[in-house]
Design a protein around this motif. Structure first.
Motif, PDB file in Angstrom:
ATOM      1  N   SER A 123      56.013  73.133  51.057  1.00 47.77           N
ATOM      2  CA  SER A 123      54.802  72.323  50.914  1.00 47.77           C
ATOM      3  C   SER A 123      55.148  70.843  50.824  1.00 47.77           C
ATOM      4  O   SER A 123      54.496  69.993  51.452  1.00 47.77           O
ATOM      5  CB  SER A 123      54.031  72.750  49.660  1.00 47.77           C
ATOM      6  N   GLU A 124      56.169  70.525  50.026  1.00 44.04           N
ATOM      7  CA  GLU A 124      56.578  69.127  49.884  1.00 44.04           C
ATOM      8  C   GLU A 124      57.179  68.586  51.178  1.00 44.04           C
ATOM      9  O   GLU A 124      56.956  67.422  51.540  1.00 44.04           O
ATOM     10  CB  GLU A 124      57.605  69.006  48.751  1.00 44.04           C
ATOM     11  N   PHE A 125      57.931  69.410  51.875  1.00 48.37           N
ATOM     12  CA  PHE A 125      58.549  68.976  53.129  1.00 48.37           C
ATOM     13  C   PHE A 125      57.480  68.673  54.169  1.00 48.37           C
ATOM     14  O   PHE A 125      57.557  67.667  54.896  1.00 48.37           O
ATOM     15  CB  PHE A 125      59.498  70.059  53.641  1.00 48.37           C
ATOM     16  N   LEU A 126      56.453  69.536  54.236  1.00 45.32           N
ATOM     17  CA  LEU A 126      55.342  69.287  55.152  1.00 45.32           C
ATOM     18  C   LEU A 126      54.553  68.051  54.718  1.00 45.32           C
ATOM     19  O   LEU A 126      54.133  67.246  55.555  1.00 45.32           O
ATOM     20  CB  LEU A 126      54.423  70.508  55.203  1.00 45.32           C
ATOM     21  N   GLY A 127      54.366  67.918  53.395  1.00 49.42           N
ATOM     22  CA  GLY A 127      53.604  66.782  52.900  1.00 49.42           C
ATOM     23  C   GLY A 127      54.275  65.452  53.191  1.00 49.42           C
ATOM     24  O   GLY A 127      53.621  64.490  53.627  1.00 49.42           O
ATOM     25  N   THR A 128      55.591  65.389  52.969  1.00 46.46           N
ATOM     26  CA  THR A 128      56.309  64.129  53.204  1.00 46.46           C
ATOM     27  C   THR A 128      56.507  63.846  54.685  1.00 46.46           C
ATOM     28  O   THR A 128      56.734  62.695  55.071  1.00 46.46           O
ATOM     29  CB  THR A 128      57.678  64.159  52.500  1.00 46.46           C
ATOM     30  N   GLY A 129      56.412  64.879  55.518  1.00 46.27           N
ATOM     31  CA  GLY A 129      56.630  64.663  56.949  1.00 46.27           C
ATOM     32  C   GLY A 129      55.351  64.568  57.754  1.00 46.27           C
ATOM     33  O   GLY A 129      55.272  63.801  58.726  1.00 46.27           O
ATOM     34  N   TYR A 130      54.326  65.345  57.333  1.00 49.37           N
ATOM     35  CA  TYR A 130      53.114  65.446  58.159  1.00 49.37           C
ATOM     36  C   TYR A 130      51.822  65.191  57.386  1.00 49.37           C
ATOM     37  O   TYR A 130      50.737  65.262  57.959  1.00 49.37           O
ATOM     38  CB  TYR A 130      53.056  66.832  58.815  1.00 49.37           C
ATOM     39  N   GLY A 131      51.935  64.919  56.088  1.00 49.33           N
ATOM     40  CA  GLY A 131      50.734  64.609  55.306  1.00 49.33           C
ATOM     41  C   GLY A 131      49.913  65.806  54.899  1.00 49.33           C
ATOM     42  O   GLY A 131      48.796  65.648  54.393  1.00 49.33           O
ATOM     43  N   PHE A 132      50.417  67.012  55.117  1.00 50.21           N
ATOM     44  CA  PHE A 132      49.697  68.225  54.733  1.00 50.21           C
ATOM     45  C   PHE A 132      50.559  69.026  53.757  1.00 50.21           C
ATOM     46  O   PHE A 132      51.766  69.175  53.990  1.00 50.21           O
ATOM     47  CB  PHE A 132      49.401  69.078  55.979  1.00 50.21           C
ATOM     48  N   PRO A 133      50.022  69.522  52.647  1.00 46.51           N
ATOM     49  CA  PRO A 133      48.595  69.577  52.260  1.00 46.51           C
ATOM     50  C   PRO A 133      48.185  68.514  51.249  1.00 46.51           C
ATOM     51  O   PRO A 133      47.038  68.529  50.778  1.00 46.51           O
ATOM     52  CB  PRO A 133      48.517  70.962  51.619  1.00 46.51           C
ATOM     53  N   PHE A 134      49.065  67.591  50.884  1.00 43.75           N
ATOM     54  CA  PHE A 134      48.771  66.669  49.788  1.00 43.75           C
ATOM     55  C   PHE A 134      48.284  65.298  50.247  1.00 43.75           C
ATOM     56  O   PHE A 134      47.809  64.511  49.431  1.00 43.75           O
ATOM     57  CB  PHE A 134      50.037  66.450  48.931  1.00 43.75           C
ATOM     58  N   GLY A 135      48.432  64.997  51.513  1.00 40.35           N
ATOM     59  CA  GLY A 135      48.261  63.644  51.993  1.00 40.35           C
ATOM     60  C   GLY A 135      49.624  63.055  52.314  1.00 40.35           C
ATOM     61  O   GLY A 135      50.660  63.640  51.992  1.00 40.35           O
ATOM     62  N   ALA A 136      49.641  61.899  52.957  1.00 40.37           N
ATOM     63  CA  ALA A 136      50.898  61.296  53.390  1.00 40.37           C
ATOM     64  C   ALA A 136      51.545  60.511  52.255  1.00 40.37           C
ATOM     65  O   ALA A 136      50.914  59.651  51.632  1.00 40.37           O
ATOM     66  CB  ALA A 136      50.639  60.370  54.585  1.00 40.37           C
ATOM     67  N   TYR A 137      52.801  60.808  51.976  1.00 43.86           N
ATOM     68  CA  TYR A 137      53.550  60.129  50.916  1.00 43.86           C
ATOM     69  C   TYR A 137      55.031  60.290  51.189  1.00 43.86           C
ATOM     70  O   TYR A 137      55.452  61.038  52.078  1.00 43.86           O
ATOM     71  CB  TYR A 137      53.211  60.733  49.539  1.00 43.86           C
ATOM     72  N   GLU A 138      55.849  59.577  50.427  1.00 42.49           N
ATOM     73  CA  GLU A 138      57.291  59.737  50.514  1.00 42.49           C
ATOM     74  C   GLU A 138      57.915  59.506  49.142  1.00 42.49           C
ATOM     75  O   GLU A 138      57.365  58.778  48.313  1.00 42.49           O
ATOM     76  CB  GLU A 138      57.894  58.767  51.528  1.00 42.49           C
ATOM     77  N   TYR A 139      59.042  60.148  48.913  1.00 42.77           N
ATOM     78  CA  TYR A 139      59.767  59.996  47.648  1.00 42.77           C
ATOM     79  C   TYR A 139      60.742  58.827  47.748  1.00 42.77           C
ATOM     80  O   TYR A 139      61.366  58.604  48.781  1.00 42.77           O
ATOM     81  CB  TYR A 139      60.544  61.263  47.315  1.00 42.77           C
ATOM     82  N   SER A 140      60.868  58.100  46.654  1.00 48.31           N
ATOM     83  CA  SER A 140      61.890  57.067  46.575  1.00 48.31           C
ATOM     84  C   SER A 140      63.225  57.727  46.230  1.00 48.31           C
ATOM     85  O   SER A 140      63.324  58.958  46.129  1.00 48.31           O
ATOM     86  CB  SER A 140      61.514  56.028  45.511  1.00 48.31           C
ATOM     87  N   SER A 141      64.227  56.929  45.991  1.00 45.51           N
ATOM     88  CA  SER A 141      65.556  57.466  45.687  1.00 45.51           C
ATOM     89  C   SER A 141      65.752  57.763  44.198  1.00 45.51           C
ATOM     90  O   SER A 141      66.814  58.243  43.795  1.00 45.51           O
ATOM     91  CB  SER A 141      66.627  56.460  46.135  1.00 45.51           C
ATOM     92  N   LEU A 142      64.737  57.509  43.386  1.00 45.54           N
ATOM     93  CA  LEU A 142      64.898  57.615  41.932  1.00 45.54           C
ATOM     94  C   LEU A 142      65.145  59.045  41.447  1.00 45.54           C
ATOM     95  O   LEU A 142      65.733  59.244  40.378  1.00 45.54           O
ATOM     96  CB  LEU A 142      63.663  57.048  41.224  1.00 45.54           C
TER      97      LEU A 142
END
Length: 315
Positions: free
Chosen positions: A114-133
């Motif tokens: 789910s997170e991989f799809l979200g960070t790459g394609y915006g589904f299912p959470f919306g478009a976002y990306e993780y920082s390096s923290l």
């Protein structure tokens, strides 16, 4: 002249001794001792955030302190997740042995997807990306600790819902309530971790501290899948070995980190929304389950007051 009869005081003494024995029993229990350690770590982290992150002029002029502060946002977030995992593993290993590992693997795998799809394609959470923290990223996009954190709160959410909707007849009620409890966590988590601190960044911001509403739908949908996996992989068997009051308290302590950060920063809307979201649950609970949820709310209230104290003291 008559004297008043002596009033026995043994009842109070017995009650004090009984409370003392219960307290000592909790401290000797590995599960509760681990939870106390997690609570103390959380309070320390929130205190440090409320004093030094929000008021850096209070920080001592020491190069060593400055270097530690520079790495603290990486250190404490990762350490909190890892320590939470260790604490949850104590009752799992002592009571359920290794029967939960299949469910853990499945929950981690699906939440990563789910997170991989979200960070790459915006589904299912919306478009976002993780920082390096949050450290090393699986697939270059999802921090390795993130799938772990999903399991840490999915299990107590399921356990509390299982008390309200037990047995086969309560299947879908249990699934939906557990998913709701998991989603309620994000009402505090997202403002703390994306608005106050840049652990992840939204591409298209929304009205709730920058979080788009579709994120909650994504959490609820992902939560339903995770709860189904817990059911299919034997949670109703090995999960019965776990203490629901302990898991409820664990849920509350993990919630304290983001909720305390919101309180310390004075983001009272997030605090109130989270409290109301969990407060609604108490209307559906009775007896045993209600006491567990009230425990969560009392801990959350204590953290709110703690955060308010930080703000007042630092001004």
């Amino acid at each position: 002249m008559t004297t008043a009869p002596d009033i026995p005081v043994s009842g109070g003494t017995d009650a004090s001794r009984s409370m003392s024995r219960r307290t000592m029993g909790l401290l000797r229990s590995p599960e509760w001792l681990g939870l106390i350690i997690l609570l103390l770590f959380t309070l320390m982290a929130v205190l440090g955030y409320g004093i030094f992150a929000l008021h850096p002029h209070l920080m001592p002029e020491s190069p060593a302190v400055r270097r530690f502060y520079a790495s603290s946002f990486q250190l404490f977030a990762r350490a909190h997740i890892i320590l939470s995992a260790v604490v949850l593993a104590i009752p799992l290993l002592r009571r359920a042995r290794l029967r939960w590992l299949g469910a853990f693997g499945a929950v981690a795998a699906v939440s990563f997807l789910s997170e991989f799809l979200g960070t790459g394609y915006g589904f299912p959470f919306g478009a976002y990306e993780y920082s390096s923290l949050l450290g090393y990223k699986l697939g270059g996009r999802v921090p390795a600790v993130i799938p772990l954190s999903w399991f840490l709160m999915a299990l107590p959410s399921w356990a509390m819902a299982n008390v309200v909707f037990p047995g086969r007849k309560g299947f879908w009620g249990r699934i939906l309530l557990a998913s709701y409890l998991l989603t309620a966590w994000d009402l505090a988590l997202d403002p703390a971790m994306s608005f106050l601190t840049p652990y992840w960044i939204w591409e298209a911001t929304g009205p709730y501290y920058g979080m788009p509403w579709v994120n909650l739908a994504g959490w609820m949908g992902t939560g339903i899948v995770l709860m189904l996996l817990l059911e299919l992989l034997g949670a109703r068997d090995w999960g019965q070995e776990l203490s629901v009051p302990w898991l409820s308290a664990y849920y509350g302590v993990v919630l304290l980190m983001p909720l305390g950060m919101l309180a310390a920063a004075g983001l009272w809307l997030g605090v109130v929304v989270t409290a109301l979201a969990l407060g609604l649950l108490t209307m559906d609970l009775a007896g045993y389950a209600e006491s567990a949820t009230v425990l969560i709310l009392l801990i959350a209230l204590g953290q709110v007051l703690f955060g308010a104290g930080i703000v007042t003291w630092s001004m």
